[in-house]
Design an enzyme around this catalytic site. Structure first.
Site, PDB file in Angstrom:
ATOM      1  N   ASP A 110      -5.280  -6.970  -6.823  1.00 24.04           N
ATOM      2  CA  ASP A 110      -5.035  -7.729  -5.595  1.00 24.04           C
ATOM      3  C   ASP A 110      -6.179  -8.712  -5.367  1.00 24.04           C
ATOM      4  O   ASP A 110      -6.988  -8.544  -4.447  1.00 24.04           O
ATOM      5  CB  ASP A 110      -4.893  -6.753  -4.420  1.00 24.04           C
ATOM      6  CG  ASP A 110      -4.483  -7.449  -3.135  1.00 24.04           C
ATOM      7  OD1 ASP A 110      -3.894  -8.545  -3.207  1.00 24.04           O
ATOM      8  OD2 ASP A 110      -4.759  -6.892  -2.048  1.00 24.04           O
ATOM      9  N   ARG A 114       0.830  -1.205   0.000  1.00 21.50           N
ATOM     10  CA  ARG A 114       0.000   0.000   0.000  1.00 21.50           C
ATOM     11  C   ARG A 114       0.866   1.258   0.000  1.00 21.50           C
ATOM     12  O   ARG A 114       0.567   2.244  -0.678  1.00 21.50           O
ATOM     13  CB  ARG A 114      -0.946  -0.017   1.208  1.00 21.50           C
ATOM     14  CG  ARG A 114      -2.076  -1.012   1.065  1.00 21.50           C
ATOM     15  CD  ARG A 114      -3.094  -0.877   2.167  1.00 21.50           C
ATOM     16  NE  ARG A 114      -2.679  -1.462   3.434  1.00 21.50           N
ATOM     17  CZ  ARG A 114      -2.941  -2.705   3.810  1.00 21.50           C
ATOM     18  NH1 ARG A 114      -3.602  -3.516   3.002  1.00 21.50           N
ATOM     19  NH2 ARG A 114      -2.550  -3.154   4.989  1.00 21.50           N
ATOM     20  N   CYS A 124      -1.768 -13.989  -3.571  1.00 20.89           N
ATOM     21  CA  CYS A 124      -1.643 -14.406  -2.173  1.00 20.89           C
ATOM     22  C   CYS A 124      -1.735 -15.929  -2.046  1.00 20.89           C
ATOM     23  O   CYS A 124      -1.917 -16.449  -0.944  1.00 20.89           O
ATOM     24  CB  CYS A 124      -2.718 -13.732  -1.327  1.00 20.89           C
ATOM     25  SG  CYS A 124      -4.405 -14.191  -1.774  1.00 20.89           S
ATOM     26  N   PHE A 175     -10.547  -5.433  -6.718  1.00 21.42           N
ATOM     27  CA  PHE A 175     -10.707  -6.252  -5.507  1.00 21.42           C
ATOM     28  C   PHE A 175     -10.341  -5.390  -4.293  1.00 21.42           C
ATOM     29  O   PHE A 175      -9.504  -5.752  -3.470  1.00 21.42           O
ATOM     30  CB  PHE A 175      -9.844  -7.512  -5.579  1.00 21.42           C
ATOM     31  CG  PHE A 175     -10.083  -8.353  -6.804  1.00 21.42           C
ATOM     32  CD1 PHE A 175     -11.170  -9.205  -6.887  1.00 21.42           C
ATOM     33  CD2 PHE A 175      -9.224  -8.274  -7.888  1.00 21.42           C
ATOM     34  CE1 PHE A 175     -11.387  -9.977  -8.020  1.00 21.42           C
ATOM     35  CE2 PHE A 175      -9.422  -9.040  -9.022  1.00 21.42           C
ATOM     36  CZ  PHE A 175     -10.514  -9.885  -9.097  1.00 21.42           C
ATOM     37  N   ASP A 193     -15.300  -3.812  -6.099  1.00 20.19           N
ATOM     38  CA  ASP A 193     -15.431  -5.017  -5.283  1.00 20.19           C
ATOM     39  C   ASP A 193     -16.854  -5.531  -5.437  1.00 20.19           C
ATOM     40  O   ASP A 193     -17.763  -4.771  -5.811  1.00 20.19           O
ATOM     41  CB  ASP A 193     -15.122  -4.713  -3.811  1.00 20.19           C
ATOM     42  CG  ASP A 193     -14.698  -5.953  -3.039  1.00 20.19           C
ATOM     43  OD1 ASP A 193     -13.481  -6.190  -2.903  1.00 20.19           O
ATOM     44  OD2 ASP A 193     -15.584  -6.703  -2.586  1.00 20.19           O
TER      45      ASP A 193
END
Length: 396
Positions: free
Chosen positions: A300, A212, A340, A228, A250
């Site tokens: 992300d 970030r 991730c 996202f 989102d």
């Protein structure tokens, strides 16, 4: 007498290198009886002591090592020592980066396999993800009260992976006050709201803190697409970095509502922030067809890979979504793209991004690389602890 788990001949090599997992295929036999989660001694085929571990008969990871020291008991004082050791590093980080939210315990990398503990102000949020962690719940809670008497404790062990250990899901207050609906934490000059009780993970994505901050550096005068977006932490950061406009996308309206509150909480211009409840794949295709372009795109997504059988499909998903993102970037534009998924190797993810750029007919330079923040360390003997990877890709 403590039960002993005998390894098959030659299967002790990973333990001699201090890797904390014993898979079912490495086990020859059990001597004695042990309940699920109970501590057992791990010995080689000849009976030589190797480690002390938590037994998990229903998991493919048959045992997780607590200690390689034969003199060390697994009791309340064991957890006190581990917690104090972990807090030493997090205290430095919290002071250095002015944090009031951080990961206190990162499982195996902090010598506490199957245990995640995040701290948000004076709330400790637990995730006990293995049979051994659950078996030691009482000792762990005593240790937490000893080390952090000022903190309330809340359980977020509502994670599907517990089912692989034969454990039910668990959630709720354990000790002290119930967390408020939204709790503010500080991170790199931002105030960010955390939903401990209903939010993703333990309430927030602490692992993306450094990414970030990196996004902020690329944000000045940029038109930003934040995909996202969850509760808008990237959006707040790029607004603080002086972006011209940020569009956060989102599928969760609840998350977007918190994102809006985060922008307001930081005194930023809501006129520069747009919040869209959309499917990211569909929106990217629509923007491509409309000829919409951006200076900075943040990609992300949630985890695409839960097991090895899903890796090929995940590769296609990552390639498709990043190809669309590359097609929307202006010359000189930046894509910050992340995975991730622990089962996605960093070099494979980089190759996927390179292939996506080729398919998008864009020449791309890799200019920075990212990983999880420093409160999510990776112990040298457990490389699987590195799960978050990301790249800054510049379109030439």
């Amino acid at each position: 007498m403590t039960a002993r788990l005998f390894l098959a001949k030659g299967r002790e090599k990973s333990l001699l290198r201090r890797h904390p997992w014993i898979f079912s295929g490495a086990v020859q036999r059990m001597e004695g009886k042990a309940a699920s989660g109970e501590t057992v001694d791990i010995v080689d085929a000849s009976g030589k002591w190797l480690a002390r571990a938590a037994y998990s008969p229903q998991s493919q990871i048959r045992a997780r090592v607590w200690t390689f020291d034969q003199q060390e008991a697994v009791d309340e004082q064991f957890f006190v020592r581990r917690l104090q050791q972990a807090q030493t590093w997090r205290s430095w980080l919290a002071e250095h980066d002015d944090l009031t939210g951080y990961r206190l315990i990162a499982g195996e990398s902090d010598g506490m396999p199957g245990i995640t503990i995040d701290r948000y102000q004076d709330f400790l949020v637990l995730q006990l993800l293995s049979a051994g962690a659950e078996y030691q719940r009482a000792a762990l809670l005593q240790a937490l009260q000893h080390c952090f008497p000022e903190c309330a404790i809340y359980d977020r062990s509502d994670v599907a992976v517990r089912k692989k250990e034969g454990l039910p899901l668990a959630q709720g207050p354990v000790l002290g006050d119930v967390p408020p609906d939204l709790l503010p934490i500080r991170e790199h000059g931002m105030q960010l709201l955390v939903d401990i009780r209903q939010g993703h993970k333990t309430g927030f994505y602490l692992d993306q803190r450094d990414s970030r901050l990196a996004a902020r550096r690329f944000a000045r005068n940029a038109d930003v697409l934040n995909c996202f977006s969850y509760t808008g932490a990237f959006a707040v950061s790029v607004l603080m970095g002086g972006c011209k406009q940020v569009t956060s996308v989102d599928t969760s309206q609840a998350a977007l509502d918190i994102a809006r509150q985060n922008v307001e909480l930081n005194g930023l211009d809501l006129g520069k922030a747009e919040f869209m409840r959309e499917d990211v794949f569909q929106l990217l295709r629509r923007y491509r067809d409309e000829g919409r372009t951006f200076d900075l795109i943040i990609m992300d997504p949630p985890k695409f890979v839960e097991n090895k059988n899903q890796l090929a499909g995940a590769c296609r998903g990552y390639k498709d979504i990043n190809m669309l993102a590359f097609s929307l970037l202006k010359p000189g534009g930046i894509l910050l793209s992340f995975s991730c998924s622990g089962l996605m190797p960093t070099d494979l993810f980089q190759k996927i991004l390179a292939d996506a750029a080729i398919d998008a007919r864009r020449d791309v330079q890799f200019i920075e690389q990212y990983r999880q923040a420093a409160d999510h360390p990776v112990i040298a003997t457990y490389p699987e602890g590195l799960y978050l990877k990301g790249f800054a890709c510049r379109v030439m």
